[in-house]
Design an enzyme around this catalytic site. Structure first.
Site, PDB file in Angstrom:
ATOM      1  N   ILE A  90       0.855  -1.202   0.000  1.00 15.25           N
ATOM      2  CA  ILE A  90       0.000   0.000   0.000  1.00 15.25           C
ATOM      3  C   ILE A  90       0.891   1.252   0.000  1.00 15.25           C
ATOM      4  O   ILE A  90       1.780   1.380   0.848  1.00 15.25           O
ATOM      5  CB  ILE A  90      -0.922  -0.006   1.237  1.00 15.25           C
ATOM      6  CG1 ILE A  90      -1.849  -1.221   1.208  1.00 15.25           C
ATOM      7  CG2 ILE A  90      -1.730   1.285   1.331  1.00 15.25           C
ATOM      8  CD1 ILE A  90      -2.798  -1.294   0.024  1.00 15.25           C
ATOM      9  N   HIS A 106      -3.329 -12.143   6.922  1.00 15.51           N
ATOM     10  CA  HIS A 106      -2.137 -12.882   6.505  1.00 15.51           C
ATOM     11  C   HIS A 106      -2.317 -14.340   6.915  1.00 15.51           C
ATOM     12  O   HIS A 106      -2.726 -14.615   8.047  1.00 15.51           O
ATOM     13  CB  HIS A 106      -0.894 -12.277   7.157  1.00 15.51           C
ATOM     14  CG  HIS A 106       0.368 -12.888   6.647  1.00 15.51           C
ATOM     15  ND1 HIS A 106       0.901 -12.561   5.422  1.00 15.51           N
ATOM     16  CD2 HIS A 106       1.177 -13.836   7.158  1.00 15.51           C
ATOM     17  CE1 HIS A 106       1.986 -13.278   5.216  1.00 15.51           C
ATOM     18  NE2 HIS A 106       2.177 -14.059   6.257  1.00 15.51           N
ATOM     19  N   ASP A 147       3.226  -6.613   6.144  1.00 13.05           N
ATOM     20  CA  ASP A 147       2.898  -7.475   7.297  1.00 13.05           C
ATOM     21  C   ASP A 147       3.452  -6.989   8.628  1.00 13.05           C
ATOM     22  O   ASP A 147       3.717  -7.787   9.519  1.00 13.05           O
ATOM     23  CB  ASP A 147       3.399  -8.917   7.044  1.00 13.05           C
ATOM     24  CG  ASP A 147       2.859  -9.475   5.740  1.00 13.05           C
ATOM     25  OD1 ASP A 147       1.702  -9.175   5.403  1.00 13.05           O
ATOM     26  OD2 ASP A 147       3.598 -10.205   5.067  1.00 13.05           O
ATOM     27  N   GLU A 176      -9.879 -18.228   8.071  1.00 17.35           N
ATOM     28  CA  GLU A 176     -10.076 -16.909   7.434  1.00 17.35           C
ATOM     29  C   GLU A 176     -11.553 -16.629   7.209  1.00 17.35           C
ATOM     30  O   GLU A 176     -12.061 -15.559   7.572  1.00 17.35           O
ATOM     31  CB  GLU A 176      -9.323 -16.857   6.099  1.00 17.35           C
ATOM     32  CG  GLU A 176      -7.825 -16.898   6.265  1.00 17.35           C
ATOM     33  CD  GLU A 176      -7.060 -16.652   4.977  1.00 17.35           C
ATOM     34  OE1 GLU A 176      -5.995 -16.049   5.048  1.00 17.35           O
ATOM     35  OE2 GLU A 176      -7.529 -17.067   3.899  1.00 17.35           O
TER      36      GLU A 176
HETATM   37  C1  GAR Z   1      -5.609 -15.670   1.655  1.00 18.36           C
HETATM   38  O1  GAR Z   1      -5.193 -16.881   2.220  1.00 18.36           O
HETATM   39  C2  GAR Z   1      -4.866 -14.523   2.286  1.00 18.36           C
HETATM   40  O2  GAR Z   1      -4.573 -14.719   3.636  1.00 18.36           O
HETATM   41  C3  GAR Z   1      -3.605 -14.514   1.467  1.00 18.36           C
HETATM   42  O3  GAR Z   1      -4.034 -14.739   0.138  1.00 18.36           O
HETATM   43  C4  GAR Z   1      -5.182 -15.594   0.190  1.00 18.36           C
HETATM   44  C5  GAR Z   1      -6.259 -15.007  -0.696  1.00 18.36           C
HETATM   45  O4  GAR Z   1      -7.298 -15.921  -0.873  1.00 18.36           O
HETATM   46  N1  GAR Z   1      -2.901 -13.274   1.595  1.00 18.36           N
HETATM   47  C6  GAR Z   1      -1.578 -13.185   1.609  1.00 18.36           C
HETATM   48  O5  GAR Z   1      -0.845 -14.138   1.466  1.00 18.36           O
HETATM   49  C7  GAR Z   1      -1.047 -11.770   1.809  1.00 18.36           C
HETATM   50  N2  GAR Z   1       0.341 -11.794   2.150  1.00 18.36           N
HETATM   51  P1  GAR Z   1      -8.673 -15.474  -1.537  1.00 18.36           P
HETATM   52  O6  GAR Z   1      -8.335 -14.705  -2.818  1.00 18.36           O
HETATM   53  O7  GAR Z   1      -9.376 -16.760  -1.841  1.00 18.36           O
HETATM   54  O8  GAR Z   1      -9.400 -14.616  -0.553  1.00 18.36           O
END
Ligand code: GAR
Length: 193
Positions: A90, A106, A147, A176
């Site tokens: 960002i 994360h 992060d 998540e």
């Molecule tokens: C998620 O697991 C999120 O935590 C990760 O990308 C994935 C997106 O999944 N983010 C990172 O690794 C950021 N450093 P999605 O597109 O199915 O929501």
């Protein structure tokens, strides 16, 4: 009370964006106003269309060299920016325009397995490689560094010696989807703007 307005940034599949959008469908106080992406191929775009949420697509130059995205967020009176699998750092101007109003998820227990290049499957591969006994999710405020912002919420899941990175990814994704919408709701409910 005025409706609180949420913008979600995503670069990939968008399963978290979709869970959040579904969670706030018909919510009395909170709406997902916009979904923004840097990736015209991202799965999140089809998900947004299905959910009838407007999509803003932008490129790297617009994001880093103009104020266009900040202007859109301000014109839309966005209260909270939610990163959900958004793969770009960002810009400082945006962090300053939305102090403590940008959060990220994360897929590991920060401060471990964070930083540049640590995203998606790379994270889960590193966790398995290190023979960790647990992994999980970290929801944190966003600053100018990958992060590193203050952690708001963490949840853990066990990692067994037999787990592959794909299995760890699956367990983390369950966490998540379970927690991100609720954490967003709590943060927005606490905002008094
Ligand atoms: C998620 O697991 C999120 O935590 C990760 O990308 C994935 C997106 O999944 N983010 C990172 O690794 C950021 N450093 P999605 O597109 O199915 O929501």
């Amino acid at each position: 009370m005025a409706q609180k307005r949420l913008a979600i940034f995503a670069s990939g599949s968008g399963s978290n964006a979709e869970k959040i959008a579904e969670y706030f469908t018909d919510h009395a106080d909170i709406e997902v106003t916009l979904i923004l992406s840097n990736n015209p191929q991202a799965g999140v775009i089809a998900r947004a269309r299905r959910l009838h949420i407007p999509v803003v697509l932008f490129d790297r130059k617009t994001f880093y060299e103009t104020n266009k995205i900040i202007d859109i967020l301000q014109n839309e009176h966005i209260d909270l920016v939610v990163l959900a699998g958004f793969m770009m750092l960002i810009p400082e101007a945006m962090v300053h325009a939305f102090p403590n109003r940008i959060i990220n998820i994360h897929p590991a227990l920060l401060p471990k397995y964070g930083g540049k290049g640590m995203y998606g499957h790379f994270v889960h591969e590193a966790v398995v490689e290190a023979r960790e006994l647990e992994s999980g999710i970290s929801i944190h405020y966003v600053n100018e560094h990958y992060d590193e912002g203050d952690i708001i919420f963490q949840a853990t899941c066990p990692v067994t010696p037999e787990d592959t990175p794909e299995e760890v990814a699956r367990k983390v994704q369950v966490l998540e989807h379970q927690h991100y919408p609720e954490v967003v709701e709590k943060l927005l409910s606490a905002l008094n703007s």
